[in-house]
Design a protein around this motif. Structure first.
Motif, PDB file in Angstrom:
ATOM      1  N   HIS A   1       0.858  -1.184   0.067  1.00  7.67           N
ATOM      2  CA  HIS A   1       0.187  -0.035   0.077  1.00  7.67           C
ATOM      3  C   HIS A   1       0.745   1.170  -0.006  1.00  7.67           C
ATOM      4  CE1 HIS A   1      -2.767  -3.074   1.734  1.00  7.67           C
ATOM      5  NE2 HIS A   1      -3.549  -2.527   1.005  1.00  7.67           N
ATOM      6  N   TRP A   2      -0.012   2.473  -0.407  1.00 12.29           N
ATOM      7  CA  TRP A   2       0.838   3.615  -0.262  1.00 12.29           C
ATOM      8  C   TRP A   2       1.023   4.135   1.061  1.00 12.29           C
ATOM      9  CZ3 TRP A   2      -3.049   6.062  -4.073  1.00 12.29           C
ATOM     10  CH2 TRP A   2      -4.446   5.923  -3.615  1.00 12.29           C
ATOM     11  N   ASN A   3       2.142   4.916   1.449  1.00 10.51           N
ATOM     12  CA  ASN A   3       2.206   5.445   2.752  1.00 10.51           C
ATOM     13  C   ASN A   3       1.245   6.900   2.706  1.00 10.51           C
ATOM     14  OD1 ASN A   3       3.688   7.463   1.353  1.00 10.51           O
ATOM     15  ND2 ASN A   3       5.393   6.711   1.956  1.00 10.51           N
ATOM     16  N   ALA A   4       1.417   7.479   3.888  1.00  4.78           N
ATOM     17  CA  ALA A   4       0.297   8.739   3.887  1.00  4.78           C
ATOM     18  C   ALA A   4       0.818   9.756   2.954  1.00  4.78           C
ATOM     19  CB  ALA A   4       0.732   9.350   5.300  1.00  4.78           C
ATOM     20  N   ASP A   5       1.940   9.910   2.643  1.00  8.62           N
ATOM     21  CA  ASP A   5       2.323  10.855   1.358  1.00  8.62           C
ATOM     22  C   ASP A   5       1.864  10.379   0.284  1.00  8.62           C
ATOM     23  OD1 ASP A   5       3.645  12.480   3.057  1.00  8.62           O
ATOM     24  OD2 ASP A   5       5.415  11.563   2.852  1.00  8.62           O
ATOM     25  N   GLY A   6       1.612   9.213  -0.115  1.00  7.00           N
ATOM     26  CA  GLY A   6       1.128   8.391  -1.417  1.00  7.00           C
ATOM     27  C   GLY A   6      -0.572   8.639  -1.471  1.00  7.00           C
ATOM     28  N   ALA A   7      -1.037   8.641  -0.234  1.00  5.56           N
ATOM     29  CA  ALA A   7      -2.310   8.810  -0.125  1.00  5.56           C
ATOM     30  C   ALA A   7      -2.545  10.334  -0.534  1.00  5.56           C
ATOM     31  CB  ALA A   7      -2.865   8.257   1.140  1.00  5.56           C
ATOM     32  N   ALA A   8      -1.879  11.199   0.035  1.00  2.05           N
ATOM     33  CA  ALA A   8      -2.026  12.681  -0.164  1.00  2.05           C
ATOM     34  C   ALA A   8      -2.062  13.020  -1.594  1.00  2.05           C
ATOM     35  CB  ALA A   8      -1.022  13.257   0.757  1.00  2.05           C
ATOM     36  N   VAL A   9      -1.316  12.324  -2.543  1.00  2.00           N
ATOM     37  CA  VAL A   9      -1.429  12.532  -3.954  1.00  2.00           C
ATOM     38  C   VAL A   9      -2.764  12.402  -4.344  1.00  2.00           C
ATOM     39  CG1 VAL A   9      -0.596  11.683  -6.208  1.00  2.00           C
ATOM     40  CG2 VAL A   9       1.112  11.712  -4.304  1.00  2.00           C
ATOM     41  N   TRP A  10      -3.541  11.123  -3.858  1.00  5.87           N
ATOM     42  CA  TRP A  10      -4.875  10.958  -4.387  1.00  5.87           C
ATOM     43  C   TRP A  10      -5.695  12.145  -3.814  1.00  5.87           C
ATOM     44  CZ3 TRP A  10      -9.000   7.741  -2.142  1.00  5.87           C
ATOM     45  CH2 TRP A  10     -10.322   7.480  -3.085  1.00  5.87           C
ATOM     46  N   THR A  11      -5.363  12.406  -2.545  1.00  7.24           N
ATOM     47  CA  THR A  11      -6.377  13.374  -1.661  1.00  7.24           C
ATOM     48  C   THR A  11      -6.339  14.655  -2.604  1.00  7.24           C
ATOM     49  OG1 THR A  11      -6.070  12.484   0.476  1.00  7.24           O
ATOM     50  CG2 THR A  11      -6.620  14.688   0.236  1.00  7.24           C
ATOM     51  N   ARG A  12      -5.073  15.219  -2.877  1.00 11.45           N
ATOM     52  CA  ARG A  12      -4.870  16.438  -3.803  1.00 11.45           C
ATOM     53  C   ARG A  12      -5.530  16.232  -5.004  1.00 11.45           C
ATOM     54  NH1 ARG A  12      -2.125  21.210  -3.774  1.00 11.45           N
ATOM     55  NH2 ARG A  12      -1.094  20.766  -1.819  1.00 11.45           N
ATOM     56  N   ALA A  13      -5.179  15.396  -5.644  1.00 12.46           N
ATOM     57  CA  ALA A  13      -5.865  15.273  -6.965  1.00 12.46           C
ATOM     58  C   ALA A  13      -7.368  15.145  -7.112  1.00 12.46           C
ATOM     59  CB  ALA A  13      -5.350  13.725  -7.781  1.00 12.46           C
ATOM     60  N   LEU A  14      -7.862  14.457  -6.192  1.00  7.85           N
ATOM     61  CA  LEU A  14      -9.335  14.311  -6.034  1.00  7.85           C
ATOM     62  C   LEU A  14      -9.850  15.681  -5.689  1.00  7.85           C
ATOM     63  CD1 LEU A  14     -11.988  12.981  -5.905  1.00  7.85           C
ATOM     64  CD2 LEU A  14     -11.658  12.331  -3.576  1.00  7.85           C
ATOM     65  N   LEU A  15      -9.262  16.448  -4.911  1.00 10.91           N
ATOM     66  CA  LEU A  15      -9.877  17.643  -4.510  1.00 10.91           C
ATOM     67  C   LEU A  15      -9.726  18.720  -5.461  1.00 10.91           C
ATOM     68  CD1 LEU A  15      -8.936  18.087  -0.858  1.00 10.91           C
ATOM     69  CD2 LEU A  15     -11.264  17.703  -1.713  1.00 10.91           C
ATOM     70  N   GLU A  16      -8.668  18.665  -6.526  1.00 13.89           N
ATOM     71  CA  GLU A  16      -8.546  19.594  -7.441  1.00 13.89           C
ATOM     72  C   GLU A  16      -9.460  19.390  -8.639  1.00 13.89           C
ATOM     73  OE1 GLU A  16      -4.460  18.665  -8.835  1.00 13.89           O
ATOM     74  OE2 GLU A  16      -3.608  20.314  -7.235  1.00 13.89           O
ATOM     75  N   ARG A  17     -10.039  17.891  -8.808  1.00 13.96           N
ATOM     76  CA  ARG A  17     -11.076  17.415  -9.862  1.00 13.96           C
ATOM     77  C   ARG A  17     -12.120  17.911  -9.290  1.00 13.96           C
ATOM     78  NH1 ARG A  17     -11.282  13.638 -14.050  1.00 13.96           N
ATOM     79  NH2 ARG A  17     -13.102  13.891 -15.002  1.00 13.96           N
ATOM     80  N   LEU A  18     -12.497  17.921  -8.085  1.00 14.40           N
ATOM     81  CA  LEU A  18     -13.962  18.433  -7.456  1.00 14.40           C
ATOM     82  C   LEU A  18     -13.811  20.041  -7.711  1.00 14.40           C
ATOM     83  CD1 LEU A  18     -14.209  16.336  -4.135  1.00 14.40           C
ATOM     84  CD2 LEU A  18     -15.546  15.984  -6.250  1.00 14.40           C
ATOM     85  N   VAL A  19     -12.801  20.667  -7.814  1.00  9.49           N
ATOM     86  CA  VAL A  19     -12.904  21.966  -7.852  1.00  9.49           C
ATOM     87  C   VAL A  19     -13.130  22.411  -9.370  1.00  9.49           C
ATOM     88  CG1 VAL A  19     -11.444  23.980  -8.056  1.00  9.49           C
ATOM     89  CG2 VAL A  19     -11.518  22.720  -6.006  1.00  9.49           C
ATOM     90  N   ASP A  20     -12.049  21.639 -10.212  1.00 16.23           N
ATOM     91  CA  ASP A  20     -12.312  21.818 -11.804  1.00 16.23           C
ATOM     92  C   ASP A  20     -13.828  21.244 -12.352  1.00 16.23           C
ATOM     93  OD1 ASP A  20      -9.694  22.428 -11.883  1.00 16.23           O
ATOM     94  OD2 ASP A  20      -8.916  20.386 -12.411  1.00 16.23           O
ATOM     95  N   ASP A  21     -14.603  20.556 -11.569  1.00 12.81           N
ATOM     96  CA  ASP A  21     -15.873  20.233 -11.950  1.00 12.81           C
ATOM     97  C   ASP A  21     -16.839  21.033 -11.492  1.00 12.81           C
ATOM     98  OD1 ASP A  21     -14.732  18.200 -13.582  1.00 12.81           O
ATOM     99  OD2 ASP A  21     -14.946  16.525 -12.180  1.00 12.81           O
ATOM    100  N   GLY A  22     -16.362  22.010 -10.652  1.00 14.84           N
ATOM    101  CA  GLY A  22     -17.453  22.761  -9.802  1.00 14.84           C
ATOM    102  C   GLY A  22     -18.419  22.262  -8.760  1.00 14.84           C
ATOM    103  N   VAL A  23     -17.746  21.116  -8.088  1.00 14.74           N
ATOM    104  CA  VAL A  23     -18.577  20.732  -7.209  1.00 14.74           C
ATOM    105  C   VAL A  23     -18.010  21.516  -5.774  1.00 14.74           C
ATOM    106  CG1 VAL A  23     -18.677  18.668  -5.688  1.00 14.74           C
ATOM    107  CG2 VAL A  23     -18.416  18.188  -8.119  1.00 14.74           C
ATOM    108  N   VAL A  24     -17.151  22.148  -5.735  1.00 13.86           N
ATOM    109  CA  VAL A  24     -16.513  22.649  -4.353  1.00 13.86           C
ATOM    110  C   VAL A  24     -15.885  23.979  -5.088  1.00 13.86           C
ATOM    111  CG1 VAL A  24     -14.689  21.542  -4.023  1.00 13.86           C
ATOM    112  CG2 VAL A  24     -15.941  22.677  -2.249  1.00 13.86           C
ATOM    113  N   SER A  25     -15.433  24.865  -4.197  1.00  9.53           N
ATOM    114  CA  SER A  25     -14.760  26.272  -4.771  1.00  9.53           C
ATOM    115  C   SER A  25     -13.270  25.890  -4.347  1.00  9.53           C
ATOM    116  CB  SER A  25     -15.100  27.390  -3.867  1.00  9.53           C
ATOM    117  OG  SER A  25     -14.491  27.480  -2.828  1.00  9.53           O
TER     118      SER A  25
END
Length: 374
Positions: free
Chosen positions: A212-236
Motif C-alpha cells: 500500500h501507499w504511505n500517508a504521502d502516497g495517499a495525499a497524492v490522491w487526496t490532492r488530485a481528487l479535491l482538484e478534480r472536484l474544484v475543476d468540476d465545480g463541485v466545490v470552490s
C-alpha cells in the motif's frame, strides 16, 4: 552433496521443465506488435545449474515477450523456483533487486484482462457513469497504481515480462483518462514524482514491506481528487489552500502485508498525515445500508471553511482504508465510506467517488450502479 542438491531441486526442476514444455505446445501468441514480424524466442534449456543463474530468468523474460498466455503460469513457477533457490521467500511475493517485496498478483491478475474484458470494463464504467449522472449525481473514478508499477526499476531484467499485462492495464486507463469518456483520475505520473524523492525504506509514496501507499502516497490522491472536484465545480478552490497545512498523528501499528506473507513479524506504524482545517469539526458514527452492512460515516461542520456539499459516498478497497479516508473526511460535509460491494444505496447520494487498485482493475467487482439505478 551434489546428489542431495539435485534431489532437493527435483520438484522445481520438474515443474519448470513440465511447464515450459506445455507452454511451448499450447500457448497462444501474445498481441505484442513484434511477435508478428519475427520468430518467437525459444525457451531456455532447464537444468539445476541454470536455475541458479540470472541469465536463465532473463532468457525466460525474452521468450515471454511473444507469449502473453505464458504470463500467469510462469510467474507462479518462477516464484516457486526463486523461493527454492533463495531468491524469494515464497511464491506470493517477488523480491526486487533492492530486496524489496512486491505482490506476485500484481503481475498475474491483470493478465485476465484480455482485450474483450478490458473493453467490457470500459463499457461498464461508461454505463454506470451515465446511470449516476442521469440520477442527478456527480461521479468520478480513480485507479490506485500498484507499487510494482511505480517502483518498476526494482524488478530488474524481468521488468518487461513481469509487468507485461500490468502495463496494458495502465495504458488502457491512461488512454481513458485522456479521453475522459467517463470521469477518471489517473495517478501514475503524480505518484512516480512523489516517490522519486524517497530516502528511507518507508519514504516516498509506498511502504517498503507493504503493497500500500504511505500517508504521502495517499495525499497524492487526496490532492488530485479535491482538484478534480474544484475543476468540476463541485466545490470552490478555497479548499485547496488547506492542503498546505499538515500535521502528523500516531497511526495503526501493523505487520505490513508483504512482510506478513513472508512470515516476518516486523511492524511499522502507519503515521497519519492530517490536514489542519481551522474551524472544521468532524464527527464519526456509523450507518447501516439497505443490505444490512454497517458503514463508517463522518460529518463535518464549519462556520468559515468550505466543505464539499451534499451526501457523498466513497467506495474503495484497502487503498482507501490506508490513510486516504482519514485525510479526505474533513473536506466533506457528509461522507460515507464503504467497500466496492456497498453500492446498494447509491441512488441516495449526491456525489459518488470510486477507487480501485490497479491489479484488480480489470477483474469483476466494479460497483454495478446501472443495475441498481436502472
Amino acid at each position: 552433496m551434489l546428489t542431495t542438491w539435485l534431489r532437493r531441486r527435483a520438484v522445481p526442476v520438474a515443474a519448470v521443465g513440465g511447464s515450459l514444455l506445455l507452454l511451448s505446445l499450447w500457448l497462444v501468441p501474445g498481441d505484442v506488435a513484434e511477435s508478428q514480424n519475427r520468430a518467437e524466442v525459444e525457451f531456455p534449456a532447464v537444468s539445476p545449474q541454470a536455475l541458479t543463474e540470472a541469465e536463465t530468468f532473463a532468457h525466460v523474460d525474452r521468450a515471454l515477450r511473444d507469449r502473453l498466455g505464458a504470463q500467469v503460469p510462469v510467474v507462479h513457477v518462477a516464484g516457486a523456483v526463486s523461493n527454492d533457490v533463495g531468491m524469494s521467500p515464497n511464491s506470493t511475493t517477488w523480491l526486487g533487486e533492492g530486496r524489496e517485496p512486491f505482490f506476485a498478483v500484481d503481475f498475474i491478475y491483470p493478465c485476465r484482462g484480455n482485450p474483450a474484458r478490458i473493453d467490457a470494463v470500459h463499457q461498464q464504467l461508461q454505463d454506470d457513469t451515465a446511470a449516476v449522472q442521469g440520477n442527478g449525481a456527480y461521479i468520478v473514478y480513480t485507479v490506485a497504481p500498484d507499487k510494482s508499477s511505480i517502483r518498476d526499476e526494482e524488478l530488474g531484467v524481468l521488468r518487461d515480462s513481469l509487468l507485461n499485462c500490468s502495463d496494458r492495464v495502465r495504458s488502457a486507463f491512461a488512454g481513458w483518462g485522456e479521453a475522459q469518456d467517463f470521469p477518471l483520475i489517473t495517478l501514475w505520473d503524480r505518484l512516480e514524482h512523489a516517490d522519486s524523492s524517497r530516502q528511507g525504506r518507508d519514504d516516498g509514496a509506498y511502504y517498503f514491506g507493504d503493497s500500500h501507499w504511505n500517508a504521502d502516497g495517499a495525499a497524492v490522491w487526496t490532492r488530485a481528487l479535491l482538484e478534480r472536484l474544484v475543476d468540476d465545480g463541485v466545490v470552490s478552490s478555497s479548499v485547496l489552500s488547506d492542503l498546505d497545512e499538515t500535521s502528523t498523528a500516531p497511526g495503526e501499528v501493523v505487520i505490513p502485508d508483504l512482510f506478513r506473507n513472508m512470515g516476518l513479524t516486523e511492524t511499522v506504524e502507519r503515521v497519519e498525515k492530517l490536514y489542519d482545517r481551522p474551524g472544521v469539526t468532524t464527527t464519526t458514527d456509523t450507518v447501516v445500508n439497505s443490505a444490512g452492512t454497517t458503514l463508517t460515516h463522518k460529518s463535518s461542520t464549519s462556520a468559515e471553511a468550505e466543505l464539499v456539499p451534499g451526501k457523498t459516498l466513497i467506495l474503495g478497497d484497502s487503498f482507501l482504508r490506508t490513510h486516504a479516508a482519514t485525510q479526505l473526511a474533513p473536506f466533506f460535509a457528509d461522507v460515507t465510506f464503504g467497500s466496492l460491494a456497498d453500492y446498494e444505496d447509491v441512488a441516495d447520494y449526491d456525489n459518488v467517488i470510486v477507487e480501485r487498485v490497479q491489479r484488480n482493475a480489470v477483474e469483476p467487482g466494479w460497483p454495478d450502479f446501472a443495475g441498481v439505478i436502472g
